[in-house]
Design a protein around this motif. Sequence first.
Motif, PDB file in Angstrom:
ATOM      1  N   ILE A  79      21.445 -40.711  12.858  1.00  0.00           N
ATOM      2  CA  ILE A  79      21.116 -40.725  11.431  1.00  0.00           C
ATOM      3  C   ILE A  79      19.622 -41.014  11.356  1.00  0.00           C
ATOM      4  O   ILE A  79      19.111 -41.892  12.054  1.00  0.00           O
ATOM      5  N   THR A  90      19.713 -46.410  10.480  1.00  0.00           N
ATOM      6  CA  THR A  90      20.976 -46.668   9.788  1.00  0.00           C
ATOM      7  C   THR A  90      20.817 -47.839   8.844  1.00  0.00           C
ATOM      8  O   THR A  90      21.687 -48.689   8.711  1.00  0.00           O
ATOM      9  N   PRO A 107      17.437 -44.366  15.693  1.00  0.00           N
ATOM     10  CA  PRO A 107      18.379 -44.260  14.574  1.00  0.00           C
ATOM     11  C   PRO A 107      17.855 -45.034  13.363  1.00  0.00           C
ATOM     12  O   PRO A 107      17.225 -46.075  13.513  1.00  0.00           O
ATOM     13  N   ALA A 111      28.342 -44.737  10.612  1.00  0.00           N
ATOM     14  CA  ALA A 111      27.259 -45.120   9.704  1.00  0.00           C
ATOM     15  C   ALA A 111      27.427 -46.563   9.235  1.00  0.00           C
ATOM     16  O   ALA A 111      26.478 -47.359   9.263  1.00  0.00           O
ATOM     17  N   ALA A 162      22.404 -44.965   5.703  1.00  0.00           N
ATOM     18  CA  ALA A 162      23.849 -45.170   5.818  1.00  0.00           C
ATOM     19  C   ALA A 162      24.535 -45.227   4.459  1.00  0.00           C
ATOM     20  O   ALA A 162      25.769 -45.252   4.387  1.00  0.00           O
ATOM     21  N   TYR A 164      23.619 -35.420  12.241  1.00  0.00           N
ATOM     22  CA  TYR A 164      24.225 -36.420  13.127  1.00  0.00           C
ATOM     23  C   TYR A 164      25.022 -35.733  14.225  1.00  0.00           C
ATOM     24  O   TYR A 164      24.937 -36.117  15.407  1.00  0.00           O
ATOM     25  N   ASN A 176      26.937 -49.030  12.277  1.00  0.00           N
ATOM     26  CA  ASN A 176      25.544 -49.231  12.661  1.00  0.00           C
ATOM     27  C   ASN A 176      24.811 -50.126  11.686  1.00  0.00           C
ATOM     28  O   ASN A 176      23.902 -50.859  12.068  1.00  0.00           O
TER      29      ASN A 176
END
Length: 855
Positions: free
Chosen positions: A823, A841, A839, A401, A845, A817, A404
Amino acid sequence: MTCSSNLRKATTNTGRQRKRNVINGESCSQKEEKPPVHFQKEKKKKKKRMSISKIFINISIGLCIFGLIWFFYALYMRSALARRAVTLHPSPRVLDANSTTAAVSPERFWGSYRPQVYFGMKTRSPRSVVTGLMWMSQFSDNVNLRHTCEQGDGLSSYGWLIHDGVNFGMQQIRDTDFTLKTMFVKRMGGKHGGDWTWRITGRQHSAAPDAPVISLMFYVATDTQGSLQAHIENRTRLSHVTGTSEELGDFKITFCKPTSGEAATNKYASYNYLQTLSPGLDQLTDIVKYSLSNRFVFNPSTAERRLYFAVDTYTPPPHLQKDNRIQSDFVVHQVTVQVPFQIEVLFESGSVHDRPNQLMGPVLTEELTRLKLSYNEKFEETFGLQAKGFNPAQVRFGKAALSNMLGGMGYFFGQSVVQSTDSEHPMLYPEGALFTAVPSRSFFPRGFLWDEGFHQLLISKWDPQLTREAVAHWLDLINVEGWIPREQILGDEALSKVPSEFVVQHTENANPPTFFLVLEEFLEQLEAHPDAPQFRDTLPFLRRLYPRLQTWFEWYNTTQAGPLPNSYRWRGRDKDTNLFLNPKTLTSGLDDYPRASHPSEDERHVDLHCWMVLASRIMTGMARLLGEPHQEYERTYLTLSNNSLLNKLHWSKQLYAFCDYGNHTHAVSLQQEEVDVPPGEMRHQLPVKRLVRSVRKAPKLQYVNAFGYVSLFPFLLHVLTPDSKKLEHTLKDIRDPVHLWTPYGLRSLSRLDPLYMKHNTEHDPPYWRGAIWININYLALRALHHYSSIEGPYQEKAADLYQELRTNVINNIYKQYHETGYIWEQYSDSTGQGQGSHPFTGWSALTVLIMAEEY
């Protein structure tokens, strides 16, 4: 003729005036007889009329001149005001113009600053040489070229597993039946940002009997600056590219032959290359696609001969032939190889003269091992997830997380398109650079003002310097009025990913000022660790930032003022109310969250009121820290934070919650549009029926009795006092499953609301009408942590809710995930499943901070 006879002739004509006659040089003049009375009156009337006419003419002329002067003055003022919209703030820039150059910041010069592509690198310079990777599977029914991150590609997963934001990164991409791993490592040296190396590995992960054959296209392109030279061996293999540019000097990119693994022998591959010109970085994918031909033969000794697609010759299609942009060099190296494989690409700066060895093979492996160990140690030291009892798989999730988020930082350069209320047509904003994280590499690969505040809450824990640079880039884009374009679409690549209706930014529109959350973090860090080396530059940074923050705060405080003193109203709501169940308020960041059904200037928005409480509090603290006058900010803060004022403006006694106020009715719905059909009209000529809004009961000024995220803002931003009875009601409603509570996090809108999970238009699904959003859940956990740590009658209740909600949020995001590989932008309030773009992120995150309990 005598003088007397002349006189008699003159006096016989009553319509003439007395004459003065001259004969033989002598004048004869006698007293003229007095004209009749009516003649004198006519004469006076005529003079009066002439006098009045002259007055009117003079007045008219004066008015015309005044009107012309006013008209041209108004034009000038309108033009001057319009120019102010595209005039940058006059205070010294927070960042020096050369702050991102290799000379000043060599360690951050090169990076994965192209988040919109699956893998690529560039420098932090306006016209960078860019590098990247495309790939495609061979011998399939369709040409499935991968380059820019697209949700439509249907990849099982992709994203950074480890990325430290500066030195190295490791990414995993799961395609249909194989997995690619992309790695980069940088090494400092010379005058232009040093060297770097890529390592790309491929392995099969399906049970198919034949291993996939993949073509990888490594490319390098200039962006209107610099030149490239391709070096070919054996007629088809591009061994290396040499080039030069202003920022890089001379450089060399070497393409190593593929092996079956580290230290293994070379394996069979087919090679192709393309050397051409490109009108823009946004055209690279199309150029490769248009150049493909399947006349080439893949012929390993252990398999049959098969035709494959490869780059060949390139002839621009008609629409590109008309492109008048400056052409740039573009070189592609294609390697077609069967998995498993490993390929390395080396960039070497010509200014490095004391290179001990090449960063490849075992040397690269050793450096990767060292950097991974350093990363893991720093991650645990910063977030302490192992110490908090998270298992290794959960820790790996936390690292992914964070990575990214860091790997999603991009460097963009270009001009925004802005529309001022004082200009008839959109204008170009001054050219500028932006170093920022992005919400989603596939769907939102550009900068968003309110998202970035949440992004930097996480990044600042990892690397305060990165955060200072990102915040500075954003604030350096502020105009003289104090406005910042809320969505930054800079450069051809960014523009190519944005629908046309979202390109123009309007100067009256705001976005939540989430950077004040980051500034609050800085103030707390300085207070807690005044001598810490990582915060050494924070105080000078805040001093440079301060004049721009003053203007920014004042812009909010004036342009977003509400109808009553000390109230606030978001500008920029949708004006075409006929097509929307509830007109959106994109500027609030909460898009289709229910506001007043009929937009008007009478609205008051509780979330914006609370943002201004936060902003005034931080401005007070910063002014004091810097020794600047703080009294006015403090007065504003004490006024706005007064719970009695908040209750007066926003407390609904009917709903027993904080609400917006405006011209509103709940009696609205989307209905099929009625269309009058003339007799004899052919069916195929009928207009398409639309869903339009039906209002069954006239709106009136009242509280918008919708309970959801907006109702929580006095709690989310700590405006409520710890002993407030309103806090008790808020905590009770948060825990109510009928309202916001779910096993996966807090939903955005109560299930009892008439607009819960309702489509906003014929095509727009619900967005902030029930789904779970992680940024608001983070604020809720932050608020519960706050109220559980200070004395008050609801301290224990807040502590219990905190533990329960934190567990729900972490468990669901990790579960999704683990199951999906991504995510997500938002999560279903009924199943917990990830939904929306992926995604995502960006602020999702923030789960890392929730796990670490860093608020």
